[in-house]
Motif scaffolding. Structure first.
Motif, short mmCIF file in Angstrom:
data_model
loop_
_atom_site.label_atom_id
_atom_site.label_comp_id
_atom_site.label_asym_id
_atom_site.label_seq_id
_atom_site.Cartn_x
_atom_site.Cartn_y
_atom_site.Cartn_z
N GLY A 107 0.79 -1.24 0.00
CA GLY A 107 0.00 0.00 0.00
C GLY A 107 0.82 1.28 0.00
O GLY A 107 0.30 2.35 -0.27
N ASP A 167 3.59 4.25 -1.00
CA ASP A 167 3.94 4.91 -2.27
C ASP A 167 5.11 4.19 -2.95
O ASP A 167 5.10 3.97 -4.15
N GLN A 184 4.02 0.77 -4.33
CA GLN A 184 3.23 0.90 -5.56
C GLN A 184 4.14 1.22 -6.74
O GLN A 184 3.94 0.72 -7.85
N ASN A 201 -4.58 -4.01 4.32
CA ASN A 201 -5.91 -3.47 4.03
C ASN A 201 -6.48 -4.04 2.72
O ASN A 201 -6.02 -3.73 1.64
N GLN A 254 -7.65 -1.51 -0.04
CA GLN A 254 -6.52 -0.89 -0.75
C GLN A 254 -5.87 -1.87 -1.71
O GLN A 254 -5.54 -1.51 -2.85
N LYS A 302 10.23 10.97 -0.72
CA LYS A 302 9.04 11.82 -0.66
C LYS A 302 7.82 10.91 -0.64
O LYS A 302 7.38 10.42 -1.67
N THR A 303 7.28 10.62 0.53
CA THR A 303 6.14 9.71 0.63
C THR A 303 5.18 10.13 1.73
O THR A 303 5.40 11.10 2.44
N LYS A 304 4.14 9.31 1.87
CA LYS A 304 3.17 9.52 2.95
C LYS A 304 3.88 9.52 4.30
O LYS A 304 3.52 10.26 5.20
N GLY A 341 4.88 16.16 5.76
CA GLY A 341 4.96 17.02 6.94
C GLY A 341 6.39 17.27 7.38
O GLY A 341 6.64 18.15 8.17
N LEU A 342 7.36 16.51 6.85
CA LEU A 342 8.76 16.82 7.14
C LEU A 342 9.30 17.67 6.01
O LEU A 342 8.93 17.49 4.85
#
Lengths: 444, 243
Positions: B10, B12, B15, B34, B37, B182-184, B188-189
Motif C-alpha cells: 500500500g 507509495d 506501488q 488493508n 486498498q 518523498k512519501t506519505k 509534513g517533514l
C-alpha cells in the motif's frame, strides 16, 4: 505541510496546507476533519480555482477501476491524468470523448471545469459523456451521482470548480477510433472575416480550432490558421503507420529551464514569433495525417512552458460571445490588438449549444489568449469584461484569476440554482476557494 | 513470466516498485494489511499493464500468521521485495511503549518473519532474489530516530547474514537504504531536495540492483558518503551532537 501553491498561470500564490490522500477512506477522513479546503488535481487550471488555505490534492488517488474494452466505458479514480488514460485506452482502439489542449489534467479536473475540446460543436463538453461519479461531500459522505441520480449535485459538480466537494471517481464513455492518427487540414485565413466564414464552411469537421495572431493590425487584422481534423481510418495511413495504427506517443522534448526574465517578452519578440508561425504554412492549405499528440497537445512537449511568461506569471483571458456577436468579437479583438497586450497566438473556436447549470460554453465564439501580468493589465481586462457582458458573453472560471464578482453574477444565468445546490450539499461552506470567495459564491 | 512479490503493497514506494515490475511484464503478487486498498491497487495494475496480479492479506505485526502465510503462497515469487515499515516520531515512541513496540515489531520482527518464510523456500528451490528496504537510519543511532533506527539496524544485519547464507543456495539478497523519500511516511517533514528520492527513483534503483545483483545500494549515491562521514565521527563527539 505548508507550502506555496500556485496554478498554471503562476498567479496568484497561496501559502497552503496540502494533503495527498492515496485511498478513498483517507480522503473521506480528511473531508470530515478539515475546514476551508478545496480539491485540487494536477494544478492546470490557470488562476485561483483550486487554491484555499487547505488543499486536498488527488494526484495519488489515481487508479483505474474498470475498463470495458468492448463498449468503451472507463471507470477510474479522479486523480488519473488524461495522458495515463490515453496510454491505457488508445492501444485498445478508444479515445477521450473530449479533450482540452493539454493531457496533463486529471479526470477530476476535467469534470470540475467541465472541459471542452476542439469538438465541442459536435460532442459537447466532458459532462456530456459521464455515466456516473462519486462526490465526497464536506463531512465525508460519499454520494454517487449522475444525470439520473442526485442530478442537482451532478450538474453543480460539472463545471462547479470543486465547490460541491471532492470528485473521487468518474465513469465515462469513450470514443471509438480505428487509428491513433488524425487526418488534418490546415487553412490560412487572411483576416477575421475569412476565419469566421471558414468556421461556418467547415462546421461538419469533428475537430476545429484556429490560432489567431492578435498583434496584427490593418488589413491582416485577425489573420489566423484554421486547424481541422478527423480521426484517420486505417486505409488513410501510410504503410509505415499501418504497422502500428494504435501507437501511443508520449514524449516531452525538453523542460523550460528557467523563468524567462520579462524583458524578453515584448511586442517585438512575440510579433516575430507570430509572424513566423503564420509564415511557416507556405501554402494556403495543408492536408496530412499526423499522430494525435501534435494535433491535440502541441504544447505538452515542452514541460513547464508557463515559465516562459516569467516569475510574475500570466493570466489566460478566455471569454465566449453568442454567435450573433461577430462585431463584438471584432471589437474586443481590435482593442486587444490596439493596446498591444502581447500574446502568443490566441485560440479561437466556435462552440455548439450548451445549457448546463454552471457550464462555461454557449453557442458562439470563444477566444482565449495568454497575457503576462504587468501594470495596467487588470484595469484593461475589467474594461474588456464590460464589453463581454454587453455582448451577452461570459468568462471561463478555470482560466480566471481576476474577474469581479458583479461581472460573474451578471453572466451566468443559472447562478441562483448553482448557489442553492452548493448550499444544499456544502451548507457550512467548509469547501471554498480563493475563486469562490472572490466571486462571492461563498462568504469570505 | 517471472513473478514479483511486493510485501507492504500500500505504500507509495511499494506501488512504484509494483508498477516498475509490471511495466517489465512481471506477474505481480501484492501483500498488505488493508483488503480494500489491495483490491484497488490490483485492479489498477491489471488495467494499466495487462499483467497477472493477485493479492494476499497479511499483517506484519502478526508474526506467526504471516510466517505461515508466506510459507505457502503460490507461486513462490522470483523476486520478493520487503517494503513495509513503520515510523512514528521518536518522541512518541519513547513516551508510549505500544508505539515503540510496534516500531520494533513491524520493522524488525515482522520483516524477519516474512523474509525467513520466503528465504527457506527460495533456498530449497535454489533460485530467487530477496530485496529488503532498510534505512540509513540503521547505520548509527541518533537521538532523533534511534528506535526506528535500531530496528532497521537489526534488519540490515539480518539481511547481511541472509545474503551470506543464501549465496551458497544460489539465492541473492539486496539491501536498499533509500535515504529520504518523498512519501506519505515523510509528509509534513521538510526534506532537502537533493537528498530526497521520489518513489519512482527508488523503484528504478531496486529493479536495477536486482538485475545487477548488487548487495547494498543507496538510492541517491551521496548518501553512502554522508553515512560514511557520520559513522566516522568519534563517539565522544557524536554523543554531544544534535542529530
Amino acid at each position: 505541510m505548508k507550502r506555496n501553491i500556485t496554478n498554471w498561470g503562476n498567479y496568484p500564490v497561496e501559502h497552503a496546507d496540502e494533503y495527498q490522500p492515496a485511498f478513498r477512506d483517507q480522503l473521506q477522513a480528511l473531508a470530515a476533519e478539515k475546514k476551508d479546503w478545496i480539491p485540487r488535481g494536477n494544478g492546470r487550471c490557470y488562476g485561483d480555482a483550486s487554491l484555499a488555505p487547505t488543499v486536498i490534492t488527488t494526484t495519488k488517488l489515481n487508479r483505474f477501476i474498470s475498463f470495458d474494452t468492448l463498449n468503451g466505458i472507463l471507470d477510474c479514480e479522479s486523480g488519473v491524468t488524461l495522458d495515463q488514460v490515453l496510454e491505457v485506452i488508445v492501444p485498445k482502439g478508444w479515445f477521450l470523448p473530449v479533450t482540452p489542449g493539454t493531457k496533463l489534467i486529471t479526470i477530476g479536473g476535467a469534470v470540475g471545469s467541465d472541459v471542452h475540446g476542439k469538438n465541442h460543436h459536435v460532442d459537447g463538453s466532458f459532462s456530456n459523456h459521464i455515466v456516473d461519479m462519486d462526490v465526497i461531500l464536506p463531512g465525508g459522505e460519499l454520494i454517487v451521482c449522475s444525470p439520473d441520480a442526485h442530478a442537482d449535485l451532478f450538474w453543480a459538480t460539472c463545471g462547479g470548480m470543486g465547490l460541491t466537494g471532492l470528485i473521487s471517481r468518474v465513469k465515462f464513455r469513450l470514443k471509438k477510433i480505428e487509428t491513433s492518427y488524425i487526418k488534418q487540414k490546415q487553412i490560412k485565413a487572411a483576416n477575421l472575416d475569412e476565419i469566421i466564414r471558414l468556421f461556418e464552411e467547415y462546421k461538419d469537421y469533428t475537430y476545429s480550432v484556429a490560432w489567431i495572431d492578435c498583434l496584427k493590425k490593418g488589413k491582416g487584422f485577425g489573420r489566423s490558421i484554421l486547424m481541422l481534423g478527423e480521426h484517420a481510418q486505417l486505409s488513410e495511413l501510410t504503410l509505415a503507420q499501418q504497422q502500428q495504427p494504435l501507437k501511443v506517443v508520449n514524449k516531452t522534448l525538453f523542460r523550460f529551464p528557467v523563468y524567462l526574465p520579462s524583458i524578453f517578452l515584448n511586442k517585438l519578440s512575440i510579433g516575430i514569433f507570430n509572424f513566423l508561425f503564420y509564415l511557416k504554412n507556405t501554402k494556403k492549405e495543408i492536408n496530412n495525417v499526423v499522430p494525435y499528440e501534435p494535433f491535440f497537445y502541441p504544447l505538452d512537449v515542452i514541460d513547464e512552458w508557463n515559465k516562459m511568461y516569467g516569475r510574475k506569471g500570466f493570466v489566460q483571458y478566455q471569454f465566449v460571445l453568442p454567435l450573433n456577436q461577430k462585431e463584438g468579437l471584432a471589437n474586443i479583438l481590435h482593442r486587444i490588438t490596439e493596446r498591444g497586450f502581447a500574446s502568443f497566438l490566441a485560440v479561437l473556436k466556435v462552440f455548439g449549444k450548451q445549457d448546463t447549470m454552471i457550464g462555461f460554453p454557449m453557442e458562439g465564439f470563444t477566444l482565449a489568449l495568454d497575457i503576462p501580468i504587468r501594470n495596467g493589465l487588470f484595469e484593461f481586462l475589467d474594461e474588456m469584461d464590460k464589453l463581454v457582458l454587453e455582448y451577452g458573453g461570459r468568462i471561463y472560471l478555470s482560466k480566471d484569476a481576476r474577474m469581479k464578482a458583479h461581472t460573474f453574477q451578471q453572466s451566468y444565468p443559472r447562478l441562483q440554482e448553482f448557489k442553492q445546490t452548493i448550499q444544499k450539499y456544502n451548507g457550512q461552506q467548509v469547501v471554498h476557494s480563493l475563486l469562490s470567495d472572490r466571486l462571492q459564491l461563498t462568504p469570505q | 513470466m517471472p513473478t514479483v512479490l511486493i510485501l507492504g503493497a500500500g505504500s507509495d514506494v511499494a506501488q512504484a516498485i509494483a508498477q516498475a515490475y509490471a511495466a517489465k511484464g512481471y506477474s505481480i503478487q501484492l501483500a498488505a494489511r488493508n483488503p480494500a486498498q489491495l483490491q484497488a491497487i490490483q485492479k489498477d495494475i491489471e488495467i494499466r499493464y495487462r499483467v497477472e496480479c493477485s493479492s494476499v492479506v497479511f499483517d506484519a505485526a502478526d508474526f506467526a500468521a504471516s510466517s505461515a502465510t508466506f510459507s505457502q503462497v503460490q507461486p513462490l515469487a522470483d523476486v520478493a521485495v520487503c517494503v513495509f515499515g513503520y515510523l512514528d516520531t521518536n518522541e512518541q515512541s519513547m513516551q508510549h511503549w505500544p508505539e515503540a513496540e510496534k516500531t520494533i515489531a513491524v520493522n524488525y520482527t515482522g520483516a524477519v518473519a516474512v523474509c525467513n518464510a520466503i528465504a527457506i523456500r527460495m533456498a530449497e528451490r535454489g533460485s530467487g532474489t530477496i530485496v529488503g528496504i532498510s534505512s540509513v537510519a540503521g547505520e548509527r543511532g541518533r537521538q532523533s530516530n534511534f528506535l526506528y533506527g535500531s530496528a532497521k539496524a537489526g534488519f540490515s544485519v539480518y539481511l547481511d547474514g541472509l545474503r551470506n547464507w543464501l549465496f551458497h543456495k544460489s539465492v541473492h539478497v539486496v539491501t536498499v537504504k533509500p535515504g529520504f523519500i518523498k512519501t506519505k511516511m515523510t509528509d509534513g517533514l521538510i526534506l532537502p531536495p537533493l537528498l530526497t528520492a521520489s518513489p519512482m527513483q527508488v523503484a528504478k534503483a531496486v529493479v536495477h540492483a536486482v538485475d545487477k545483483k548488487k548487495n547494498t545500494i543507496y538510492v541517491k549515491w551521496f548518501w553512502r558518503y554522508i553515512m560514511l562521514i557520520i559513522k566516522c565521527v568519534p563517539e565522544f563527539v557524536f554523543k554531544k551532537m544534535k542529530m
